[in-house]
Structures are given as C-alpha cells and as structure tokens.
Design a protein around this motif. Structure first.
Motif, PDB file in Angstrom:
ATOM      1  N   TYR A  75       4.209  -9.677   1.830  1.00 29.75           N
ATOM      2  CA  TYR A  75       4.407  -8.230   1.745  1.00 29.75           C
ATOM      3  C   TYR A  75       3.270  -7.634   0.929  1.00 29.75           C
ATOM      4  CZ  TYR A  75       9.067  -8.970   3.569  1.00 29.75           C
ATOM      5  OH  TYR A  75      10.119  -9.306   4.381  1.00 29.75           O
ATOM      6  N   MET A 121       1.508  -3.960  -0.532  1.00 31.29           N
ATOM      7  CA  MET A 121       1.766  -2.565  -0.832  1.00 31.29           C
ATOM      8  C   MET A 121       0.574  -1.917  -1.522  1.00 31.29           C
ATOM      9  SD  MET A 121       5.419  -3.728  -1.993  1.00 31.29           S
ATOM     10  CE  MET A 121       4.807  -5.353  -1.579  1.00 31.29           C
ATOM     11  N   TYR A 128      -0.048   1.357  -4.120  1.00 26.40           N
ATOM     12  CA  TYR A 128       0.539   2.389  -4.968  1.00 26.40           C
ATOM     13  C   TYR A 128      -0.576   3.298  -5.485  1.00 26.40           C
ATOM     14  CZ  TYR A 128       5.018  -0.088  -5.271  1.00 26.40           C
ATOM     15  OH  TYR A 128       6.232  -0.677  -4.981  1.00 26.40           O
ATOM     16  N   PRO A 138       3.588   4.464 -11.000  1.00 23.83           N
ATOM     17  CA  PRO A 138       3.013   4.231  -9.660  1.00 23.83           C
ATOM     18  C   PRO A 138       3.901   4.811  -8.564  1.00 23.83           C
ATOM     19  CG  PRO A 138       3.071   2.199 -10.975  1.00 23.83           C
ATOM     20  CD  PRO A 138       3.909   3.193 -11.689  1.00 23.83           C
ATOM     21  N   LEU A 149      -3.482   1.003  -6.854  1.00 19.82           N
ATOM     22  CA  LEU A 149      -3.072  -0.365  -7.167  1.00 19.82           C
ATOM     23  C   LEU A 149      -2.621  -1.068  -5.895  1.00 19.82           C
ATOM     24  CD1 LEU A 149      -0.853   0.715 -10.153  1.00 19.82           C
ATOM     25  CD2 LEU A 149      -2.733  -0.874 -10.447  1.00 19.82           C
ATOM     26  N   SER A 182       3.778  -9.614  -2.609  1.00 15.50           N
ATOM     27  CA  SER A 182       4.865 -10.501  -2.998  1.00 15.50           C
ATOM     28  C   SER A 182       5.103 -11.510  -1.882  1.00 15.50           C
ATOM     29  CB  SER A 182       6.137  -9.708  -3.292  1.00 15.50           C
ATOM     30  OG  SER A 182       6.715  -9.217  -2.106  1.00 15.50           O
ATOM     31  N   PRO A 183       5.757 -12.619  -2.225  1.00 10.17           N
ATOM     32  CA  PRO A 183       6.052 -13.632  -1.208  1.00 10.17           C
ATOM     33  C   PRO A 183       7.170 -13.198  -0.281  1.00 10.17           C
ATOM     34  CG  PRO A 183       6.914 -14.314  -3.334  1.00 10.17           C
ATOM     35  CD  PRO A 183       6.134 -13.053  -3.570  1.00 10.17           C
ATOM     36  N   LYS A 240       9.353 -10.292  -7.088  1.00 12.16           N
ATOM     37  CA  LYS A 240       8.471  -9.628  -8.031  1.00 12.16           C
ATOM     38  C   LYS A 240       7.156  -9.307  -7.355  1.00 12.16           C
ATOM     39  CE  LYS A 240       6.435 -13.800 -10.000  1.00 12.16           C
ATOM     40  NZ  LYS A 240       6.243 -14.613 -11.236  1.00 12.16           N
ATOM     41  N   LEU A 241       6.544  -8.214  -7.814  1.00 12.71           N
ATOM     42  CA  LEU A 241       5.244  -7.810  -7.298  1.00 12.71           C
ATOM     43  C   LEU A 241       4.141  -8.334  -8.200  1.00 12.71           C
ATOM     44  CD1 LEU A 241       5.894  -4.069  -6.365  1.00 12.71           C
ATOM     45  CD2 LEU A 241       6.023  -6.079  -4.895  1.00 12.71           C
ATOM     46  N   PHE A 251       0.336  -7.443  -9.032  1.00  9.45           N
ATOM     47  CA  PHE A 251      -0.555  -6.305  -8.898  1.00  9.45           C
ATOM     48  C   PHE A 251      -2.004  -6.690  -9.141  1.00  9.45           C
ATOM     49  CE2 PHE A 251       1.906  -2.393  -8.536  1.00  9.45           C
ATOM     50  CZ  PHE A 251       3.185  -2.810  -8.865  1.00  9.45           C
ATOM     51  N   GLY A 252      -2.905  -5.943  -8.506  1.00  7.90           N
ATOM     52  CA  GLY A 252      -4.299  -5.940  -8.905  1.00  7.90           C
ATOM     53  C   GLY A 252      -4.457  -5.063 -10.138  1.00  7.90           C
ATOM     54  N   THR A 253      -5.685  -5.015 -10.655  1.00  8.16           N
ATOM     55  CA  THR A 253      -5.912  -4.235 -11.871  1.00  8.16           C
ATOM     56  C   THR A 253      -6.002  -2.741 -11.595  1.00  8.16           C
ATOM     57  OG1 THR A 253      -8.282  -4.613 -11.632  1.00  8.16           O
ATOM     58  CG2 THR A 253      -7.092  -6.083 -13.116  1.00  8.16           C
TER      59      THR A 253
END
Lengths: 113, 114
Positions: B32, B34, B36, B44, B88, B92-93, B101-102, B104-106
């Motif tokens: 998955y 996403m 934001y 976000p 952002l 997630s798996p 849980k997600l 995130f990139g920085t």
C-alpha cells in the motif's frame, strides 16, 4: 462529520515530567495509532490501539504508553520526559475493516525544556 | 539504509509547472502506497492511496507505483502556490484484517512561486 481531533495543540513541559495527550478518532473509526514527528522528519510509528488493546508497537521505550477507551478515543502518555521527546505527536484513525485509509489529526506540539 | 528514501528538497518551481516527487523503498513486502500533504505546523492530509503497481489519477494529481523498481511517484500538474507544502510518501505491508503501521519518507518541501 468531525475529523480526528487532538488536544492540547501546544504544551511545554520540563525534563522529567509526565505528559498526557488525547485523541478522538474520526466518526465510525475504531483504530487509533500514534506517531511522533521530529522537526524535518517523517512521522515515526509509536503504537496502535484496537478494541482497547495495544496491537502493534514501534521502536519506542516503555516510557511511552497508551490507552483506548470504549468510545475509541485514546490517550498517549509519556513519562520521564527527555529533551529529545520534543516533537509533533500525531494521532491517526482508521477503520479496521477498510484497510489502510488512515487519517491524521492536526497534532500536539510538545516542547520539553 | 532507511526503508523509505525521499529527497528532502527544497524543490522550487514556477506556478503552472509539472512537479514530480519521488520515493524509493527497500522492503518488497510493501503493498500500500500513500501520499500525504503537510502544511507548516499542521497534520498530514491524505492525498492519494494506491494498492500494488499502476497509476491512479485524481484531478491534478497522479500517483504511480513501480514495484519492480521499488519506486513511487506523485505528479502535480498545473501547480499552484497553494500546493506549497511538504509532501510525504508512506507505505505499508499487506493489509491483513487490520490497519498496518505506515513507514514514512522524510518528506519533500515544495515551493510553487507565483
């Protein structure tokens, strides 16, 4: 339809103190997750609550604890605050049966001095 | 190596430009993906949500996922000053009957100049 609401929006605490942050999920959502976002970084997963139990936990020490109430609202508690705990704390809500559509609140800004 | 890598920018473009934002990841279990948008000192806001590989379009926004390359992109057409924010990526798996849980990139800071 109210979104995810968090309180307080801003707070300042002293090292060693304890803090409690609160979250009301989006209407109809039953799962609450908490994330910590340091300045200039992406959010980091702390833990997740579903059916009043902690389901998943990220790499955070036991000083971070939480609770979920029967109405799905949640609290995040942090004990023995450190300067490094200064961050934006985000609550995210979702519906367990609908996968990974996750909505965030505006966050609580915590400054530890 | 971080699980999700994202160029922090800042990225500055003129109004009307096409913006390309990218993330790479290392965990092949991610299914998955996403994007934001986060305005300064706000939470976000979910922009786009895609499952597995492929493209998804929503107005001026297009999300692409290339699982073979472990690479995802967000394109913004006809960019506006109101698009100025931090973007952002998150992933997630496989959904297994509960919200995962997600990761995130920085975040990439985008500035669209009028």
């Amino acid at each position: 339809d109210a979104g995810v609401t968090q309180s307080p929006t801003h707070l300042i605490k002293t090292r060693g103190q304890q803090v409690t942050l609160r979250c009301s999920p989006k209407s109809g959502h039953d799962t609450v997750s908490w994330y910590q976002q340091a300045l200039g970084q992406g959010p980091q997963f702390i833990f997740q609550y579903y059916e009043e139990e902690e389901r998943q936990r990220g790499n955070f020490p036991d000083r971070f604890s939480g609770h979920q109430f029967p109405n799905y609202s949640s609290e995040l508690n942090v004990n023995a605050l450190l300067l490094g705990d200064s961050a934006l704390y985000l609550c995210a809500s979702s519906l367990s049966s609908s996968g990974n559509t996750i909505y965030f609140g505006e966050g609580s800004w915590l400054t530890v001095v | 190596q971080k699980e999700v890598e994202q160029d922090p920018g800042p990225l500055s473009v003129p109004e009307g430009a096409i913006v390309s934002l990218n993330c790479t990841y290392s965990n092949s279990a991610f299914q998955y993906f996403m994007w934001y948008r986060q305005y300064s000192r706000k939470g976000p806001e979910l922009l786009m949500y895609t499952y597995s590989s492929g493209n998804k379009e929503d107005g001026r926004f297009t999300a692409q996922v290339d699982k073979s390359s472990k690479y995802i992109s967000l394109f913004i057409r006809d960019s506006q000053p109101s698009d100025s924010a931090t973007y952002l990526c998150a992933m997630s798996p496989l959904y297994g009957g509960a919200t995962n849980k997600l990761i995130f990139g920085t975040g990439t800071l985008l500035a669209v100049q009028p």
